[in-house]
Enzyme design. Structure first.
Site, PDB file in Angstrom:
ATOM      1  N   GLU A   1      -4.595   2.387  -4.407  1.00 19.94           N
ATOM      2  CA  GLU A   1      -3.139   2.502  -4.289  1.00 19.94           C
ATOM      3  C   GLU A   1      -2.506   1.231  -3.740  1.00 19.94           C
ATOM      4  O   GLU A   1      -1.378   1.258  -3.229  1.00 19.94           O
ATOM      5  CB  GLU A   1      -2.768   3.691  -3.399  1.00 19.94           C
ATOM      6  CG  GLU A   1      -3.186   3.568  -1.938  1.00 19.94           C
ATOM      7  CD  GLU A   1      -4.586   4.089  -1.654  1.00 19.94           C
ATOM      8  OE1 GLU A   1      -4.855   4.427  -0.486  1.00 19.94           O
ATOM      9  OE2 GLU A   1      -5.403   4.166  -2.582  1.00 19.94           O
TER      10      GLU A   1
ATOM     11  N   HIS B   1      -4.703  14.905  -8.721  1.00 16.44           N
ATOM     12  CA  HIS B   1      -4.899  13.540  -9.222  1.00 16.44           C
ATOM     13  C   HIS B   1      -4.002  13.170 -10.410  1.00 16.44           C
ATOM     14  O   HIS B   1      -3.550  12.022 -10.488  1.00 16.44           O
ATOM     15  CB  HIS B   1      -6.373  13.319  -9.560  1.00 16.44           C
ATOM     16  CG  HIS B   1      -7.249  13.255  -8.353  1.00 16.44           C
ATOM     17  ND1 HIS B   1      -7.302  12.169  -7.517  1.00 16.44           N
ATOM     18  CD2 HIS B   1      -8.093  14.178  -7.812  1.00 16.44           C
ATOM     19  CE1 HIS B   1      -8.145  12.389  -6.526  1.00 16.44           C
ATOM     20  NE2 HIS B   1      -8.644  13.609  -6.681  1.00 16.44           N
TER      21      HIS B   1
ATOM     22  N   ASN C   1      -2.265  12.878  -3.132  1.00 19.80           N
ATOM     23  CA  ASN C   1      -3.238  13.353  -4.115  1.00 19.80           C
ATOM     24  C   ASN C   1      -3.738  14.753  -3.780  1.00 19.80           C
ATOM     25  O   ASN C   1      -3.876  15.605  -4.659  1.00 19.80           O
ATOM     26  CB  ASN C   1      -4.430  12.391  -4.175  1.00 19.80           C
ATOM     27  CG  ASN C   1      -4.390  11.493  -5.393  1.00 19.80           C
ATOM     28  OD1 ASN C   1      -3.673  11.742  -6.350  1.00 19.80           O
ATOM     29  ND2 ASN C   1      -5.176  10.439  -5.363  1.00 19.80           N
TER      30      ASN C   1
ATOM     31  N   ASP D   1       0.853  -1.186   0.000  1.00 18.19           N
ATOM     32  CA  ASP D   1       0.000   0.000   0.000  1.00 18.19           C
ATOM     33  C   ASP D   1       0.892   1.241   0.000  1.00 18.19           C
ATOM     34  O   ASP D   1       1.836   1.335   0.801  1.00 18.19           O
ATOM     35  CB  ASP D   1      -0.906  -0.011   1.244  1.00 18.19           C
ATOM     36  CG  ASP D   1      -1.917   1.120   1.220  1.00 18.19           C
ATOM     37  OD1 ASP D   1      -2.996   0.934   0.645  1.00 18.19           O
ATOM     38  OD2 ASP D   1      -1.620   2.192   1.775  1.00 18.19           O
TER      39      ASP D   1
ATOM     40  N   ASP E   1      -1.750   9.874 -10.327  1.00 17.83           N
ATOM     41  CA  ASP E   1      -1.725   8.808 -11.332  1.00 17.83           C
ATOM     42  C   ASP E   1      -0.300   8.486 -11.745  1.00 17.83           C
ATOM     43  O   ASP E   1       0.078   7.317 -11.888  1.00 17.83           O
ATOM     44  CB  ASP E   1      -2.538   9.210 -12.558  1.00 17.83           C
ATOM     45  CG  ASP E   1      -4.036   9.227 -12.297  1.00 17.83           C
ATOM     46  OD1 ASP E   1      -4.453   8.692 -11.245  1.00 17.83           O
ATOM     47  OD2 ASP E   1      -4.783   9.755 -13.138  1.00 17.83           O
TER      48      ASP E   1
END
Length: 317
Positions: free
Chosen positions: A224, A193, A188, A180, A197
């Protein structure tokens, strides 16, 4: 019959020609070998063995053969998950509508009659190879995460189930790493965002490049989270791999100023190892790894935690 290669050294599409008459094989080889890698077999048993070992892109299969005829070979090919998707073209001296219908019902994609016409053979082989490439592309696309480019959750589920059954048969351990990205929501929120990404793409690529065995799988598990399936890997080995992957991600030194544990992007990992048996389900392994991941996050993140008892269960000694 020599295997023909492209000028760049890449192997061309592979065809398997099956016929009990060598002269018929020679005819098809002369027609096709300038464009394809041609393998051959002279009976049904050998054809099945070559198909399993070489996984040709297409099979040209004679119908009338002694002992095991082409129809039986086709049935067995379609029963095997490894060879099921290989297109089969029947080649036979028979030219009757009923025979063609039976062949197509058994799973063949086309029917050629002897004596073969070189131009028709080339065209039909080319068409079916192109269709197979397109089907393979769609199949790969359906199992790939569109953001990161690594296998998706569906592929993970299929692969884990397959390796679980294999490990249950062989008695070898199966390990799973769940990872994780630490404080990804804060990342973020800070960078936006699009940057998030890009961060996930980087982590995915780093994990994928960190596994050296082709038998292992890295997949995007969700959000994630990432998963690494490690067949025939004991807990000691899995812990070492997980620690190496954690260090690789940290060494990228991708800025993460809002992370309380490190100014760079890091991952937490949970590791689980089991020796599956037919009475267990793969979810058992997932739950164990997820529990260790939760513990790693509770313990401060940017670390790897495994099951202290799993070393005795899983070590390959």
């Amino acid at each position: 019959m020599e295997e023909k290669m492209t000028l760049l050294g890449e192997q061309r599409a592979t065809l398997l020609v099956v016929d009990d008459m060598i002269e018929n094989i020679e005819i098809l080889n002369n027609v096709l070998s300038d464009h394809y890698r041609v393998l051959f077999a002279t009976n049904g048993s050998d054809a099945l063995a070559v198909a399993r070992e070489q996984l040709p892109d297409l099979i040209l299969l004679d119908v009338l053969m002694p002992e095991m005829d082409g129809r039986e070979v086709c049935v067995r090919l379609k029963q095997n998950p490894d060879t099921r998707e290989i297109p089969v073209i029947f080649v036979t001296a028979k030219d009757q509508e009923e025979d063609e219908e039976i062949g197509l019902q058994l799973g063949a994609v086309d029917y050629l009659t002897k004596p073969v016409r070189p131009g028709i053979v080339k065209l039909r082989v080319g068409i079916h190879l192109e269709l197979k490439r397109y089907r393979d592309f769609l199949a790969t696309l359906s199992l790939t995460d569109c953001l990161t480019g690594i296998p998706n959750r569906r592929r993970f589920d299929e692969f884990l189930k397959s390796e679980w059954l294999c490990a249950a048969r062989t008695g070898r351990p199966l390990s799973l790493i769940l990872a994780d990205v630490d404080y990804f929501k804060a990342y973020n929120d800070h960078y936006g965002h699009p940057a998030g990404d890009r961060c996930l793409k980087t982590v995915a690529q780093t994990l994928a490049e960190g596994l050296s065995r082709r038998t292992d799988l890295v997949a995007r598990y969700g959000g994630e989270e990432f998963a690494c399936v490690l067949p025939a890997t004991d807990h000691t080995g899995a812990m070492a791999i997980a620690e190496r992957l954690r260090e690789r991600v940290a060494s990228r030194r991708s800025d993460h100023p809002l992370s309380p544990v490190c100014p760079f992007v890091t991952v937490s990992m949970g590791v689980a190892t089991l020796r599956p048996d037919p009475h267990m389900e793969p979810q058992t392994l997932i739950e164990s790894a997820d529990h260790r991941l939760y513990q790693a996050k509770q313990a401060g993140r940017n670390r790897v935690l495994g099951d202290p008892n799993a070393a005795q269960i899983g070590d390959l000694t």
